[in-house]
Design an enzyme around this catalytic site. Sequence first.
Site, mmCIF file in Angstrom:
data_model
loop_
_atom_site.group_PDB
_atom_site.id
_atom_site.type_symbol
_atom_site.label_atom_id
_atom_site.label_comp_id
_atom_site.label_asym_id
_atom_site.label_seq_id
_atom_site.Cartn_x
_atom_site.Cartn_y
_atom_site.Cartn_z
ATOM 1 N N SER A 211 -5.167 6.050 -4.230
ATOM 2 C CA SER A 211 -4.009 5.185 -4.389
ATOM 3 C C SER A 211 -2.719 5.993 -4.225
ATOM 4 C CB SER A 211 -4.091 4.481 -5.748
ATOM 5 O OG SER A 211 -3.231 3.387 -5.812
ATOM 6 N N ASP A 432 -9.018 -4.516 -0.391
ATOM 7 C CA ASP A 432 -8.232 -3.808 -1.406
ATOM 8 C C ASP A 432 -6.945 -4.589 -1.679
ATOM 9 O OD1 ASP A 432 -6.545 -2.050 -2.848
ATOM 10 O OD2 ASP A 432 -7.502 -0.306 -1.931
ATOM 11 N N HIS A 460 -10.077 -2.004 -5.266
ATOM 12 C CA HIS A 460 -9.101 -0.936 -5.054
ATOM 13 C C HIS A 460 -9.806 0.401 -5.236
ATOM 14 C CE1 HIS A 460 -5.353 1.115 -4.858
ATOM 15 N NE2 HIS A 460 -5.313 1.438 -6.135
#
Length: 492
Positions: A211, A432, A460
């Site tokens: 991320s 995602d 995610h």
Amino acid sequence: MKKPIVTLLLGAAFLTACGSGGSPAPPSATPVPSSSDQGSIAWGACTDLMGADGKPATPGPGVECAKLPVPLDYAKPDGEKIDLALIRVKATGERLGSLVFNFGGPGASGVDTLATASAAFTKLGTRYDLVSFDPRGVDRSAGVRCGGTVEKLLAAGHGEDQDKLAAEFAAACEKDSGKVLPHVGTVNAAKDLDQMRVALGDDKLNYLGFSYGTHLGAVYATHFPKNVGRFVLDSAFDPTVTFEERAVIQAGGFDAAFEAFAADCVAQSCEIGASPANVEKNVLDLLEQLKTKPIKVGERELTYGLAQLAVITPLYAKQSWPVLEQSVAAARKGDGTMLLALADAYTGRRADGTYNTSMSSLMAINCADNSERPTAADVARMETKIRKIFPILSVEGSSSACAHWPVPGDDEAKRIDATGSAPIVVVGGKGDPATPYEWATELTAQLKTGVLVTYEGEGHGAYLSGSQCVMGLVDAYLLDGELPDKGATCPA
């Protein structure tokens, strides 16, 4: 990015067949990690770990902690220092070197996360010392603190003056952390990473970022391309998007994730709706009721804003969809305990009622990494677009802390070009919600040295999704230097 655009601080947040793997890359393209163990860090016992439940945690076997002094201001390398908090899980087999993790945010504690999640990386831990850290401005590393304003923001009722609250938050951050605010941000964190590499005794930095961690890794590769070892960036972020573009793209991502959740729920005799449309209506009705009638949970209340955060949180991973169903079902019967617990996990609330710095650090780093300062009109326009796409994310009267931020940001962290680096594996998931797949394709192109792996599934983060295909490709690169095939794709 960990955080979607959802709170009153709207303008500053951010969020086929399997490839066979190919043949090992030549040493000139993928450097073999250093086997040196001559680092200069003094490792010792970990004494202040916190678990995912917000309670003190006991370190497991082979877990050590340390502090590494780095310049507060890299323009004054011999000036004042701050300490970075580090954690290490020692390799259990023949050691290749260190593998450094950033788990996202920005604002998440890498120290606490690795302490609780290291078992998920057992195979990598056979050959690498697993290392993580609290980036500058986070928790133990000169964490940004803002008085009690985070708690005040989260407890705010619907209809309060959000712009006033955002201004108070920014002022409190300046009062409590004014010294560090000009020096947080991803470019300085990347410079810290290189200080860590040297102190760990590694010729090259080997790195696994998730991320926001993909942004940090990309910025590192831009500034230190010759020091890139084996890099994997999972759930990629495109730093070139504007605040508004990010808000709109993430709203679409979470809308798609909610639709997938609702369809899956109905297919399994859903307790909160007989059809996907009915599921969404019932969630929206619950949120609407909470605007005027929060649910009492002990001495606290489940408010509209906290419930929004709670509903979003399980959408990050398909494995947590049943928790969303159960939590909403309980709240519709008057029990907000589960939803409040989800919101607390999202916001970093500890068992003793205090908060870690995740929310304030998030704001400080995002405002540092961007010269944009959204006006009230900018935020209102974003909110209108979000409401049309995914009303569960909509926050009426939102404001932006960056508009009131006491130090200017800049756009240096938006510049990505890793020309001259070893190959960098970028993993993007088609389902995602927080870092949509298009960002993975964009980041791969910006890096110039990126190799894209596509995951067809939900959630995610692909490496920890349960996909043996993704895990196999990533492990093969990190452990053996074996690059994925061009166009490698893993099924859901």
